[in-house]
Design an enzyme around this catalytic site. Structure first.
Site, short mmCIF file in Angstrom:
data_model
loop_
_atom_site.label_atom_id
_atom_site.label_comp_id
_atom_site.label_asym_id
_atom_site.label_seq_id
_atom_site.Cartn_x
_atom_site.Cartn_y
_atom_site.Cartn_z
N SER A 70 0.81 -1.21 0.00
CA SER A 70 0.00 0.00 0.00
C SER A 70 0.85 1.27 0.00
O SER A 70 1.97 1.29 0.50
CB SER A 70 -0.92 0.03 1.23
OG SER A 70 -1.70 -1.14 1.28
N1 SAH Z 1 -0.93 -4.48 3.88
C1 SAH Z 1 -0.32 -5.06 2.72
C2 SAH Z 1 -1.27 -4.95 1.55
C3 SAH Z 1 -1.11 -6.05 0.60
S1 SAH Z 1 -2.35 -6.07 -0.66
C4 SAH Z 1 0.98 -4.38 2.41
O1 SAH Z 1 1.09 -3.18 2.69
O2 SAH Z 1 1.87 -5.00 1.86
C5 SAH Z 1 -3.65 -6.98 0.09
C6 SAH Z 1 -3.29 -8.34 0.59
O3 SAH Z 1 -4.51 -8.95 1.01
C7 SAH Z 1 -2.69 -9.28 -0.45
O4 SAH Z 1 -1.50 -9.80 0.04
C8 SAH Z 1 -3.75 -10.34 -0.63
O5 SAH Z 1 -3.22 -11.62 -0.92
C9 SAH Z 1 -4.45 -10.33 0.71
N2 SAH Z 1 -5.80 -10.87 0.70
C10 SAH Z 1 -6.79 -10.71 -0.22
N3 SAH Z 1 -7.89 -11.38 0.13
C11 SAH Z 1 -7.60 -11.99 1.32
C12 SAH Z 1 -8.32 -12.84 2.19
N4 SAH Z 1 -9.58 -13.22 1.96
N5 SAH Z 1 -7.70 -13.30 3.31
C13 SAH Z 1 -6.43 -12.93 3.60
N6 SAH Z 1 -5.69 -12.13 2.81
C14 SAH Z 1 -6.27 -11.67 1.68
#
Ligand code: SAH
Length: 223
Positions: A70
């Site tokens: 993000s």
């Molecule tokens: N906070 C993270 C954002 C990553 S993007 C950062 O700053 O790096 C969002 C993340 O949510 C991804 O890694 C994706 O795989 C995860 N995600 C999406 N749906 C999900 C679910 N149902 N359960 C767990 N993780 C999920």
């Protein structure tokens, strides 16, 4: 893992980081604790080497598997909203560990963090980075976080970093009295949304904040 310079040099130096923090202040982030933690946390170690030099730009960056780290402004803003609504939070659940950057920020501001990710290779890297930073108050779990934390736990704060169409009922159930959920909601158009449980009732107050762009909350686990 490659040899990592936590302090950074050149494009990842403290000076470059300070410029980012100033930008966040200009954009309206005002919680000093949050700004301090962002300033002290190396974002470049949460990226692949080829992208590390862009770590202190205020932009989202790819982390593989179609996912993104993000934007710093969003990380700061969501953290500020989560902390701002109550006192010091003791138990926080994060859905979407991804790179582990937001997890690392939370771990320095609250007592315990539980974080769920559905893609195993991302979780493995996140675990290594959190270990490298010596953050031991984090519990990681490989699961579909749309269902919350599998056990019937309650959390003072829940943050989701992937967007569902609607606020999942299962996450509301896991909010402790006065607990706060911060979550992007929507498909093409998404809004950062804050939901607060009113005392120990089953009533909630929902507030729609600014427009955001997150990857979708998906179901199932990828090993
Ligand atoms: N906070 C993270 C954002 C990553 S993007 C950062 O700053 O790096 C969002 C993340 O949510 C991804 O890694 C994706 O795989 C995860 N995600 C999406 N749906 C999900 C679910 N149902 N359960 C767990 N993780 C999920």
């Amino acid at each position: 893992m490659r040899e990592i310079n936590l302090n950074g040099i050149g494009m990842t130096s403290q000076r470059t980081r300070d410029r980012l923090i100033q930008r966040l202040v200009d954009e309206g982030v005002s919680n000093q604790q949050v700004l301090d933690v962002l300033s002290q946390t190396p974002r470049h170690i949460f990226l692949d080497e080829a992208l590390a030099h862009r770590a202190y730009e205020d932009t989202a960056l790819p982390i593989g598997h179609g996912q993104t780290l993000s934007q710093p402004y969003i990380v700061a803003r969501m953290t500020e909203v989560l902390l701002g609504a109550g006192g010091k939070l003791s138990r926080v659940l994060e859905i979407g560990t991804g790179s582990g950057y937001q997890t690392a920020i939370l771990a320095q501001l609250v007592e315990q963090v539980w974080s769920v990710e559905r893609i195993k290779p991302l979780q493995d890297k996140a675990r290594e980075r959190l270990r490298l930073l010596g953050l031991r108050n984090v519990n990681l779990r490989l699961a579909d976080g749309g269902f919350g934390w599998p056990e019937d736990e309650k959390f003072d704060g829940i943050m989701t970093t992937a967007a569902p169409r609607e606020v999942p009922e299962s996450l509301l159930k896991q909010l402790a009295p006065d607990g706060v959920l911060v979550i992007p909601v929507g498909t093409d158009t998404q809004h950062l949304t804050m939901v607060v449980r009113l005392g120990d009732t089953d009533e909630f107050k929902t507030q729609r904040l600014e427009a955001v762009k997150f990857v979708p909350l998906l179901s199932g686990v990828v090993r």
